[in-house]
Structure formats: structure tokens, C-alpha cells
Design a protein around this motif. Structure first.
Motif, mmCIF file in Angstrom:
data_model
loop_
_atom_site.group_PDB
_atom_site.id
_atom_site.type_symbol
_atom_site.label_atom_id
_atom_site.label_comp_id
_atom_site.label_asym_id
_atom_site.label_seq_id
_atom_site.Cartn_x
_atom_site.Cartn_y
_atom_site.Cartn_z
ATOM 1 N N ASP A 145 -28.594 24.747 24.456
ATOM 2 C CA ASP A 145 -27.781 23.407 25.003
ATOM 3 C C ASP A 145 -29.004 22.518 25.476
ATOM 4 O OD1 ASP A 145 -29.273 25.108 27.120
ATOM 5 O OD2 ASP A 145 -27.629 25.459 28.153
ATOM 6 N N ALA A 146 -30.271 22.837 24.768
ATOM 7 C CA ALA A 146 -31.470 22.106 25.175
ATOM 8 C C ALA A 146 -31.124 20.569 24.596
ATOM 9 C CB ALA A 146 -32.470 22.374 24.324
ATOM 10 N N TYR A 147 -30.094 20.340 23.750
ATOM 11 C CA TYR A 147 -29.641 18.842 23.378
ATOM 12 C C TYR A 147 -28.296 18.318 23.942
ATOM 13 C CZ TYR A 147 -33.542 19.991 20.157
ATOM 14 O OH TYR A 147 -34.488 20.521 19.431
ATOM 15 N N GLY A 148 -28.005 18.997 25.155
ATOM 16 C CA GLY A 148 -26.670 18.346 25.483
ATOM 17 C C GLY A 148 -26.738 17.162 25.836
ATOM 18 N N HIS A 149 -25.717 16.476 25.618
ATOM 19 C CA HIS A 149 -25.494 15.059 25.922
ATOM 20 C C HIS A 149 -26.582 14.164 24.717
ATOM 21 C CE1 HIS A 149 -22.653 16.066 28.741
ATOM 22 N NE2 HIS A 149 -23.344 16.946 29.276
ATOM 23 N N LEU A 208 -37.863 13.708 16.143
ATOM 24 C CA LEU A 208 -37.549 12.688 17.148
ATOM 25 C C LEU A 208 -37.226 12.764 18.541
ATOM 26 C CD1 LEU A 208 -34.604 11.566 14.482
ATOM 27 C CD2 LEU A 208 -37.040 10.518 14.664
ATOM 28 N N ALA A 209 -37.655 11.578 19.144
ATOM 29 C CA ALA A 209 -37.146 11.562 20.717
ATOM 30 C C ALA A 209 -35.897 11.640 20.732
ATOM 31 C CB ALA A 209 -37.871 10.648 21.123
ATOM 32 N N ALA A 210 -35.390 12.421 21.915
ATOM 33 C CA ALA A 210 -33.924 12.434 22.349
ATOM 34 C C ALA A 210 -33.543 11.181 22.852
ATOM 35 C CB ALA A 210 -33.624 13.357 23.420
ATOM 36 N N THR A 211 -32.141 10.707 22.306
ATOM 37 C CA THR A 211 -31.621 9.648 22.815
ATOM 38 C C THR A 211 -30.460 9.824 23.739
ATOM 39 O OG1 THR A 211 -30.403 9.092 20.695
ATOM 40 C CG2 THR A 211 -32.637 8.186 20.954
ATOM 41 N N ALA A 212 -30.383 9.996 24.841
ATOM 42 C CA ALA A 212 -29.463 10.338 25.652
ATOM 43 C C ALA A 212 -28.968 9.036 26.527
ATOM 44 C CB ALA A 212 -29.833 11.396 26.741
ATOM 45 N N ARG A 253 -28.488 7.488 14.637
ATOM 46 C CA ARG A 253 -28.044 8.144 13.652
ATOM 47 C C ARG A 253 -29.003 7.937 12.186
ATOM 48 N NH1 ARG A 253 -24.588 7.329 9.300
ATOM 49 N NH2 ARG A 253 -23.201 9.020 8.686
ATOM 50 N N SER A 254 -29.071 6.632 11.975
ATOM 51 C CA SER A 254 -29.906 5.975 10.793
ATOM 52 C C SER A 254 -31.311 6.548 10.947
ATOM 53 C CB SER A 254 -30.086 4.512 10.881
ATOM 54 O OG SER A 254 -28.876 3.914 10.642
ATOM 55 N N GLU A 255 -31.985 6.611 12.056
ATOM 56 C CA GLU A 255 -33.275 7.149 12.109
ATOM 57 C C GLU A 255 -33.305 8.500 12.122
ATOM 58 O OE1 GLU A 255 -36.819 7.380 15.692
ATOM 59 O OE2 GLU A 255 -34.967 6.322 16.339
ATOM 60 N N ALA A 256 -32.210 9.383 12.496
ATOM 61 C CA ALA A 256 -32.400 10.650 12.262
ATOM 62 C C ALA A 256 -32.330 10.961 10.819
ATOM 63 C CB ALA A 256 -31.203 11.509 13.071
ATOM 64 N N GLU A 288 -26.534 13.723 15.465
ATOM 65 C CA GLU A 288 -27.335 13.521 14.671
ATOM 66 C C GLU A 288 -29.066 13.679 14.983
ATOM 67 O OE1 GLU A 288 -23.591 11.234 13.297
ATOM 68 O OE2 GLU A 288 -25.087 11.306 15.199
ATOM 69 N N THR A 289 -29.417 13.087 16.284
ATOM 70 C CA THR A 289 -30.479 13.204 16.627
ATOM 71 C C THR A 289 -30.970 14.546 16.929
ATOM 72 O OG1 THR A 289 -30.381 11.122 17.866
ATOM 73 C CG2 THR A 289 -32.274 12.398 18.786
ATOM 74 N N ALA A 290 -29.660 15.329 17.693
ATOM 75 C CA ALA A 290 -30.104 16.760 18.087
ATOM 76 C C ALA A 290 -30.073 17.635 16.565
ATOM 77 C CB ALA A 290 -28.876 17.303 18.813
ATOM 78 N N VAL A 291 -29.506 17.299 15.588
ATOM 79 C CA VAL A 291 -29.302 18.168 14.496
ATOM 80 C C VAL A 291 -30.766 17.946 13.728
ATOM 81 C CG1 VAL A 291 -28.538 18.330 12.109
ATOM 82 C CG2 VAL A 291 -26.872 18.305 14.247
ATOM 83 N N SER A 292 -31.257 16.762 13.644
ATOM 84 C CA SER A 292 -32.519 16.475 13.097
ATOM 85 C C SER A 292 -33.774 16.985 13.706
ATOM 86 C CB SER A 292 -32.631 14.936 12.716
ATOM 87 O OG SER A 292 -32.828 14.306 14.222
#
Length: 148
Positions: free
Chosen positions: A120-124, A144-148, A15-18, A128-132
Motif C-alpha cells: 500500500d506504499a503507492y496509495g493514491h 520515478l518520484a511519486a505524484t500524488a 503517465r507519459s513519464e512512467a 502508471e507511476t506506481a507500476v513503473s
């Protein structure tokens, strides 16, 4: 407890990174993003199963939850009802992009016809990571890289 504590730390770091990435932009623009979620701070609900969408505003000021849009579940065990989908579309008026864990071709096509983008590319991923990442893609900023 350790698993929960680890998940909370991981989510807070993501969240902070995003938010930091979004705030570092020189764009004046904002996006309204509707997120289908079951909780846990993740994009983890199927579009057709959503009873509500959390609405986030993303701008150089950061990422903020600005409301909820209540909807009737579109998918009722294998198929969707057109009348219900029309109600979901009406509830999403003013939204730029919809995030969900999964979506069928028919509702995706219907949303596209009325100008609503959905992915649905950011599923799971964390919300905040997906939105950024969406904001970065929209305005040509390094994602940013995804963090799943």
C-alpha cells in the motif's frame, strides 16, 4: 472544470513519464500487477473493499491494462471472511504484485504465505507511476518520484 482539466493534464504527464522510463530499460522481463482502484487512474481502493482488480502488464514495451479480475469483497464491515480471501487469492493467480491504498495485517500475511506480494506504499498515486516505480525497484532501475 479547471480542476478536472488540471487533473487530466497532470495524469497524462505522469503517465507519459512512467511509460517513457519503462520503455527506456534494457530488461526483457515483465510484471503483472493487480491494482485496487475506484477510478481516476489512481491506486485508491482498500484491498478488502475491492470488487475487482485491474491487471497491468509492465515491460519494456510499456504499461498496458490487460484485464480485470472480479472478486467478492473480502472486508464486510470490520472483519474479513477466510473463505472469501481464499477466493480473492485464487483470482489473483499469476499476479506478481498487488497494489492497493490500504491493507490489513491479516490479509497481507495470508497473501505473503502463498507468494503474493502486496503493498500500500503507492496509495493514491497514479497507477502508471506506481507500476513503473515497482518495475524500477524490481529490476534495479532509477525509480520515478511519486505524484500524488
Amino acid at each position: 472544470r479547471q480542476v478536472v482539466a488540471h487533473e487530466r493534464r497532470d495524469h497524462e504527464a505522469a503517465r507519459s513519464e512512467a511509460i517513457g522510463m519503462v520503455k527506456a530499460t534494457d530488461s526483457e522481463k515483465s510484471l503483472l500487477v493487480a491494482v485496487a482502484t475506484k477510478g481516476g487512474g489512481r491506486v485508491n481502493e482498500h484491498f478488502g473493499h475491492a470488487k475487482e482488480f485491474q491487471v497491468y502488464e509492465v515491460s519494456p514495451r510499456g504499461i498496458s491494462l490487460v484485464g480485470h479480475r472480479k472478486v467478492e469483497r473480502y472486508c464486510l464491515g470490520g472483519g474479513g471472511e477466510d473463505a472469501i480471501l481464499e477466493g480473492v487469492i485464487a483470482a489473483l493467480e499469476g499476479i506478481h504484485i498487488v497494489l492497493c491504498a490500504k491493507i490489513g495485517n491479516r490479509p497481507k500475511e495470508q497473501l505473503s504465505r502463498v507468494g503474493l506480494r502486496v503493498t500500500d506504499a503507492y496509495g493514491h498515486d497514479y497507477i502508471e507511476t506506481a507500476v513503473s516505480a515497482l518495475y524500477a525497484a524490481e529490476f534495479g532501475i532509477r525509480p520515478l518520484a511519486a505524484t500524488a
